[in-house]
Design a protein around this motif. Structure first.
Motif, PDB file in Angstrom:
ATOM      1  N   SER A 755       0.814  -1.220   0.000  1.00 52.96           N
ATOM      2  CA  SER A 755       0.000   0.000   0.000  1.00 52.96           C
ATOM      3  C   SER A 755       0.847   1.269   0.000  1.00 52.96           C
ATOM      4  CB  SER A 755      -0.930   0.010   1.211  1.00 52.96           C
ATOM      5  OG  SER A 755      -0.185   0.022   2.399  1.00 52.96           O
ATOM      6  N   ILE A 756       2.120   1.165   0.404  1.00 56.34           N
ATOM      7  CA  ILE A 756       2.970   2.369   0.383  1.00 56.34           C
ATOM      8  C   ILE A 756       3.837   2.410  -0.870  1.00 56.34           C
ATOM      9  CG2 ILE A 756       3.041   2.404   2.906  1.00 56.34           C
ATOM     10  CD1 ILE A 756       5.944   1.416   2.678  1.00 56.34           C
ATOM     11  N   LEU A 757       3.624   1.472  -1.780  1.00 53.08           N
ATOM     12  CA  LEU A 757       4.437   1.391  -2.989  1.00 53.08           C
ATOM     13  C   LEU A 757       3.795   2.186  -4.118  1.00 53.08           C
ATOM     14  CD1 LEU A 757       6.911   0.043  -4.393  1.00 53.08           C
ATOM     15  CD2 LEU A 757       5.337  -1.793  -5.074  1.00 53.08           C
ATOM     16  N   ASP A 758       4.581   3.057  -4.725  1.00 48.78           N
ATOM     17  CA  ASP A 758       4.135   3.770  -5.921  1.00 48.78           C
ATOM     18  C   ASP A 758       4.342   2.844  -7.107  1.00 48.78           C
ATOM     19  OD1 ASP A 758       3.507   5.474  -7.954  1.00 48.78           O
ATOM     20  OD2 ASP A 758       5.070   6.958  -7.520  1.00 48.78           O
ATOM     21  N   MET A 759       3.219   2.361  -7.647  1.00 38.41           N
ATOM     22  CA  MET A 759       3.283   1.364  -8.711  1.00 38.41           C
ATOM     23  C   MET A 759       3.545   1.984 -10.084  1.00 38.41           C
ATOM     24  SD  MET A 759       2.806  -1.520  -7.197  1.00 38.41           S
ATOM     25  CE  MET A 759       2.430  -2.576  -8.587  1.00 38.41           C
ATOM     26  N   SER A 760       3.479   3.297 -10.163  1.00 38.47           N
ATOM     27  CA  SER A 760       3.664   3.934 -11.478  1.00 38.47           C
ATOM     28  C   SER A 760       4.611   5.116 -11.379  1.00 38.47           C
ATOM     29  CB  SER A 760       2.310   4.397 -12.038  1.00 38.47           C
ATOM     30  OG  SER A 760       1.670   5.272 -11.113  1.00 38.47           O
ATOM     31  N   PRO A 761       5.844   4.891 -10.963  1.00 40.76           N
ATOM     32  CA  PRO A 761       6.800   6.004 -10.924  1.00 40.76           C
ATOM     33  C   PRO A 761       7.174   6.445 -12.332  1.00 40.76           C
ATOM     34  CG  PRO A 761       7.919   3.939 -10.494  1.00 40.76           C
ATOM     35  CD  PRO A 761       6.457   3.610 -10.556  1.00 40.76           C
ATOM     36  N   PHE A 762       7.503   7.705 -12.469  1.00 41.11           N
ATOM     37  CA  PHE A 762       7.900   8.228 -13.777  1.00 41.11           C
ATOM     38  C   PHE A 762       9.284   7.698 -14.133  1.00 41.11           C
ATOM     39  CE2 PHE A 762       4.407  11.078 -13.246  1.00 41.11           C
ATOM     40  CZ  PHE A 762       4.025  11.391 -14.538  1.00 41.11           C
ATOM     41  N   THR A 763       9.405   7.254 -15.354  1.00 39.11           N
ATOM     42  CA  THR A 763      10.672   6.720 -15.824  1.00 39.11           C
ATOM     43  C   THR A 763      11.010   7.325 -17.176  1.00 39.11           C
ATOM     44  OG1 THR A 763       9.601   4.835 -16.903  1.00 39.11           O
ATOM     45  CG2 THR A 763      10.335   4.522 -14.622  1.00 39.11           C
ATOM     46  N   VAL A 764      12.305   7.442 -17.437  1.00 39.17           N
ATOM     47  CA  VAL A 764      12.804   7.841 -18.751  1.00 39.17           C
ATOM     48  C   VAL A 764      13.939   6.885 -19.096  1.00 39.17           C
ATOM     49  CG1 VAL A 764      12.179  10.273 -18.504  1.00 39.17           C
ATOM     50  CG2 VAL A 764      14.436   9.492 -17.764  1.00 39.17           C
ATOM     51  N   THR A 765      14.241   6.796 -20.352  1.00 41.24           N
ATOM     52  CA  THR A 765      15.368   5.957 -20.753  1.00 41.24           C
ATOM     53  C   THR A 765      16.669   6.721 -20.569  1.00 41.24           C
ATOM     54  OG1 THR A 765      15.340   6.662 -23.072  1.00 41.24           O
ATOM     55  CG2 THR A 765      13.876   4.844 -22.436  1.00 41.24           C
ATOM     56  N   ASP A 766      17.752   6.002 -20.584  1.00 37.65           N
ATOM     57  CA  ASP A 766      19.039   6.631 -20.356  1.00 37.65           C
ATOM     58  C   ASP A 766      19.467   7.533 -21.504  1.00 37.65           C
ATOM     59  OD1 ASP A 766      19.116   4.372 -21.916  1.00 37.65           O
ATOM     60  OD2 ASP A 766      21.192   3.869 -21.419  1.00 37.65           O
ATOM     61  N   HIS A 767      18.823   7.438 -22.657  1.00 41.99           N
ATOM     62  CA  HIS A 767      19.166   8.280 -23.815  1.00 41.99           C
ATOM     63  C   HIS A 767      18.220   9.471 -23.964  1.00 41.99           C
ATOM     64  CE1 HIS A 767      22.333   5.765 -25.545  1.00 41.99           C
ATOM     65  NE2 HIS A 767      21.607   4.718 -25.190  1.00 41.99           N
ATOM     66  N   THR A 768      17.353   9.704 -22.988  1.00 41.33           N
ATOM     67  CA  THR A 768      16.438  10.840 -23.067  1.00 41.33           C
ATOM     68  C   THR A 768      17.217  12.144 -22.916  1.00 41.33           C
ATOM     69  OG1 THR A 768      14.697   9.511 -22.054  1.00 41.33           O
ATOM     70  CG2 THR A 768      14.375  11.893 -22.084  1.00 41.33           C
ATOM     71  N   PRO A 769      17.034  13.110 -23.825  1.00 43.25           N
ATOM     72  CA  PRO A 769      17.731  14.398 -23.679  1.00 43.25           C
ATOM     73  C   PRO A 769      17.308  15.104 -22.387  1.00 43.25           C
ATOM     74  CG  PRO A 769      16.839  14.149 -25.893  1.00 43.25           C
ATOM     75  CD  PRO A 769      16.262  13.039 -25.073  1.00 43.25           C
ATOM     76  N   MET A 770      18.247  15.757 -21.743  1.00 45.50           N
ATOM     77  CA  MET A 770      17.941  16.460 -20.501  1.00 45.50           C
ATOM     78  C   MET A 770      16.993  17.623 -20.721  1.00 45.50           C
ATOM     79  SD  MET A 770      18.940  15.146 -17.768  1.00 45.50           S
ATOM     80  CE  MET A 770      18.544  16.573 -16.774  1.00 45.50           C
ATOM     81  N   GLU A 771      16.953  18.147 -21.918  1.00 46.51           N
ATOM     82  CA  GLU A 771      15.987  19.208 -22.210  1.00 46.51           C
ATOM     83  C   GLU A 771      14.562  18.715 -21.971  1.00 46.51           C
ATOM     84  OE1 GLU A 771      14.819  22.239 -25.880  1.00 46.51           O
ATOM     85  OE2 GLU A 771      16.251  20.608 -26.185  1.00 46.51           O
ATOM     86  N   ILE A 772      14.285  17.485 -22.377  1.00 44.29           N
ATOM     87  CA  ILE A 772      12.961  16.894 -22.163  1.00 44.29           C
ATOM     88  C   ILE A 772      12.752  16.585 -20.688  1.00 44.29           C
ATOM     89  CG2 ILE A 772      11.493  14.921 -22.699  1.00 44.29           C
ATOM     90  CD1 ILE A 772      12.780  14.801 -25.441  1.00 44.29           C
ATOM     91  N   VAL A 773      13.785  16.065 -20.037  1.00 42.77           N
ATOM     92  CA  VAL A 773      13.668  15.742 -18.617  1.00 42.77           C
ATOM     93  C   VAL A 773      13.368  16.996 -17.805  1.00 42.77           C
ATOM     94  CG1 VAL A 773      14.883  14.811 -16.617  1.00 42.77           C
ATOM     95  CG2 VAL A 773      15.191  13.751 -18.864  1.00 42.77           C
TER      96      VAL A 773
END
Length: 876
Positions: A755-773
């Motif tokens: 119940s304390i677990l966030d089942m849908s954390p935001f994730t990005v791939t390692d090649h995502t540009p930091m501008e988007i992040v």
């Protein structure tokens, strides 16, 4: 939560009580862009309602959905746990989680409203609670603003004398009913006595001048001393403008006590004292802080806002609009100010409620009528002379002056604030306030334009000369009595009084520029709107008189002869003062649309919008040429608040893997497995690390991401399980899955933490540009984002990591800029309290910090000496 190697307060102890009772009003209390050295005591926590009972005041449900267990275990964690999902002081809220919680609450209310009349009534109450809270906020803001205006005017006149017929009347009110005043000396009446008349029995002469001079300094120092002592002893958060902190809070940062009842009371009292002391400051900026305190307090009356930090910030946005509404008498400008300058999240519903709050606040202030002129502000003016195309040239020049002044002030004030922290002088805030107040009073008294209240000065500079004006600025040789002027030009040749006033205004301009730099940042409530407007108004009036005399003596020039008829009043110096005030305020704050509307509402004339727009945009362009940061953003950066400015552009080509933690030289990322940890192992991970959150994976072999668990939630859940659930021991298995794993019959009772677990954390791939992040963090208000590669967790990016990355990139572009790191005075800079070495990330030494932030604070005595230092060893 951050997943950094940070020594987070309270988490290394397995005490639920120590976590739930975290302090909120301790060291490094910042209110005016300066980290303060005021150390409060434990009594402060009892005085501040926001600091107490965090479980109730800041409660929120966990973001991960809690599925019902189909096992035979009666897991108490299926019910809300007090403290789970709450936020510690100096932490950033999870906007996505808060919005999800609000949607779930709304769906629950809608599903039940047809069940009974009571549920339907509850749904109506919930729907109208937003309008009720902004109504109460507007009423309180208007009432407090009226009280502050009346008290400040009375105490300001108290420095010069007293009304014998009614002690509570200021100078103007004392002479209203007098029949013995003359037109030339309308401010003199038998009922009003100066201090020289009361003490020496004479109104003229060197002795009376010296006595009035002495009493002026005495009262100024008394007011300043009382203000700084009240702030230091009772509410350190009450100092400063408050707008940098309001911007940071509205972006999602938690500063408990900053908007509390105690801060509101002390800020209201000390604001009156600070303005009456004659310091070069204003009350308009702090009024925004006062209004936000009202909004925060009233939000606790409604569960819809008290239990949801994101919804509460919608109320604070409306409150800031109400604050500007009563500060300038500009309801529409207040709404635009909230939208343009302070708000981070501004949905359409908040726009409507901000409009309504500003309306209510303005109505209450108009009903009080604190200035006796049936207006919302003291310096309301109306002009009747149109402006001409040629005048755009001096208007633009005023815009250039405003931009240059803004850039100079920001750099000088930030340099002084940084210097204050690096010297012993900054450790004596009371002495600093007394010294600045003494210099201000001694230098200001001889000059009538610096002696009078700044709002009255702006009023005199804005006002156009007419037959009813007796100001020295209106002492022209040909008086405006309706007679024909002499041949050769308009009837406004300057007399000796005007030239004398010009020299006095030039000296006042220099005085205001110097003293405002050293005043903004003192440990008293201090606004910047009025001093900046006064500087611009002085410069504008000087330019206006110069252009006016140029048109008089050279009316046959091609610039004037086409539109400036002989005998006509072509130039309005008061209009130049208004344009100059807007330009200087725009140069300091970099406001545009809201500033033009505010000044437009002050004048009530649509035809002057173009000159205002030209001057304000010019000041912004000139100021941006020296740096895009306004004064509030500069102070946010100076304090290291975790604020991602939406105006700042990210133009670099870095990738997420270059910013994520851990780095190659760092220890591996601490993760939790979903079903093969024991309570003892989980506690060991918590005690041996200082991460604020842990990714949950399938297994050590798989490394596939399951969710994200917050350190605080895990600690509180374990403590609650031990108290309320029998059979939970150190060897109990901990699982984050839907069903309990298969265990031997003699195994201890397992502990379910799904119940304390966030089942849908935001994730990005390692090649995502930091501008988007960076855009994702700005627009969604994230606190952390996991970095994956083909579903395998590689690392984590927090808001703090992004701020550090932006700072590092700025260091490459500006090598001389100050680099920040953190140091606790009791331990070496490279080691923590346990003697273990700390990690170094870029140029930032991470000794101990808050989640997502670089500001200081603490909940135990061993953290009281923490400082923010520069790499050269100087105190930031």
């Amino acid at each position: 939560m951050e997943s950094e190697q940070l020594y987070h307060r309270g988490y290394c102890r397995n005490s639920y009580n120590s976590i739930a009772s975290a302090s909120s009003d301790e060291e490094l209390l910042d209110g005016a862009g300066v980290i303060m050295d005021f150390h409060t005591t434990e009594d402060d926590n009892l005085l501040d309602g926001d600091a107490a009972s965090p479980g109730s005041n800041y409660a929120m449900s966990n973001g991960g959905g809690a599925a019902s267990s189909t096992t035979h275990l009666l897991d108490f964690l299926e019910e809300p746990i007090p403290g789970v999902g709450t936020y510690d002081d100096f932490h950033t809220i999870d906007w996505v989680r808060e919005k999800c919680k609000d949607r779930e609450r709304h769906r629950k209310i809608n599903s039940k409203k047809k069940e009974s009349a009571w549920e339907f009534t509850k749904s109506l109450y919930d729907a109208w609670s937003g309008w009720l809270v902004v109504t109460l906020t507007g009423l309180a803001s208007g009432a407090l603003a009226g009280l502050i205006d009346i008290a400040a005017d009375w105490m300001n006149d108290l420095k010069e004398g007293v009304c014998l017929s009614a002690m509570w009347f200021n100078h103007e009110q004392c002479c209203w009913t007098s029949n013995e005043t003359t037109f030339a000396e309308r401010d003199k009446c038998p009922q009003w006595k100066s201090w020289a008349e009361l003490i020496l029995g004479q109104a003229e002469g060197p002795g009376s001048y010296i006595m009035n001079y002495f009493m002026y300094i005495y009262w100024a120092l008394s007011f300043a001393f009382l203000a700084v002592c009240l702030v230091k002893v009772f509410a350190p958060y009450a100092c400063g403008s408050g707008i940098p902190e309001i911007k940071t809070i509205l972006s999602g940062f938690i500063i408990r006590g900053y908007l509390g009842k105690w801060t509101l009371m002390i800020k209201t009292i000390t604001l009156v004292l600070a303005v009456a002391s004659g310091l070069s400051l204003g009350k308009e900026g702090p009024l925004v802080h006062v209004a936000c305190c009202c909004g925060n307090i009233f939000s606790y009356l409604f569960p819809k806002y008290s239990k949801n930090e994101a919804k509460k910030r919608e109320v604070l946005s409306a409150a800031s609009a109400a604050g500007v509404s009563v500060a300038f008498g500009a309801p529409i400008g207040g709404v635009l100010f909230s939208l343009e300058e302070v708000s981070y999240y501004f949905p359409l519903k908040t726009l409507w409620r901000s409009f309504f709050a500003a309306l209510v606040a303005a109505f209450v202030l108009r009903s009080i009528n604190p200035f006796g002129n049936s207006r919302l502000v003291l310096f309301y003016v109306e002009y009747h002379t149109p402006w001409y195309l040629f005048e755009l040239i001096p208007f633009i020049l005023l815009g250039v002056f405003g931009g240059l002044w803004g850039a100079f002030f920001i750099r000088a004030n930030i340099a002084w604030c940084r210097r204050r922290k690096s010297t012993r002088f900054g450790k004596f805030p009371v002495l600093e306030v007394i010294l600045v107040a003494a210099i201000t009073a001694v230098v200001a008294f001889p000059n009538p334009y610096t002696r009078q209240n700044t709002s009255e000065l702006i009023k005199e500079l804005f006002t156009d000369c007419g037959p009813l004006e007796s100001s020295q600025l209106c002492q022209y040789r040909l008086q405006m009595n309706g007679s024909k002027a002499s041949e050769g030009g308009p009837n406004r040749p300057a007399g000796p009084g005007v030239y004398s006033a010009m020299w006095q205004l030039c000296l006042a301009l220099i005085f205001k520029i110097i003293m405002t730099i050293f005043t903004f940042g003192l440990k008293v409530p201090s606004g910047l709107f009025i001093p900046s407007m006064a500087i611009g108004a002085i410069a504008g009036r000087i330019v206006g008189i110069a252009v006016e005399q140029l048109a008089y003596y050279h009316h046959d020039w091609f610039l004037f002869k086409e539109w400036c008829e002989v005998g006509a009043d072509c130039i309005t110096p008061g209009l130049y003062a208004m344009v100059g005030a807007a330009a200087c305020l725009g140069g300091v704050t970099r406001m545009t649309v809201s500033l033009v509307v505010i000044v437009f509402e002050l004048t009530g004339g649509l035809e002057y919008i173009v000159p205002l727009m030209a001057a304000v945009m010019t000041s912004k362009w000139v100021g941006d040429a020296f740096g895009r940061e306004g004064i509030y953003e500069a102070h946010i950066r100076l304090n290291g608040y975790p604020f991602l400015d939406a105006k700042e552009e990210f133009t670099h080509t870095t990738l997420a893997r270059e910013v994520m933690r851990p780095r190659r030289s760092d220890p591996p990322l601490a993760v939790l497995t979903q079903d093969d940890l024991t309570v003892e192992e989980l506690q060991s991970v918590i005690n041996e690390t200082s991460y604020n959150g842990f990714p949950v994976i399938v297994s050590k072999e798989s490394q596939r991401l399951v969710g994200f668990a917050l350190r605080r939630d895990i600690t509180i859940a374990i403590e609650n399980a031990r108290r309320k659930q029998e059979g939970i021991v150190l060897s109990s298995r901990v699982y984050f899955t839907q069903h309990a794993p298969t265990l031997p019959a003699d195994s201890p009772r397992p502990l379910k933490l799904r119940s304390i677990l966030d089942m849908s954390p935001f994730t990005v791939t390692d090649h995502t540009p930091m501008e988007i992040v960076v855009d994702i963090f700005r627009k969604l208000g994230l606190r952390q984002c996991l970095v994956t590669h083909n579903g395998i967790v590689l690392g984590i990016i927090t808001k703090k990591n992004i701020l550090e990355h932006l700072e590092e990139l700025k260091q490459h572009m500006e090598p001389l800029a100050a680099t920040w790191y953190y140091h606790k005075k009791r331990h070496p800079s490279s080691h923590g309290s346990n003697g273990k070495p700390r990690s170094r990330v870029h140029h930032v030494q991470l000794i101990r910090s808050f989640e997502d932030g670089w500001a200081g604070g603490g909940d135990n005595s061993e953290d009281e000496d923490e400082r923010a230092l520069l790499l050269d060893g100087s105190d930031l």
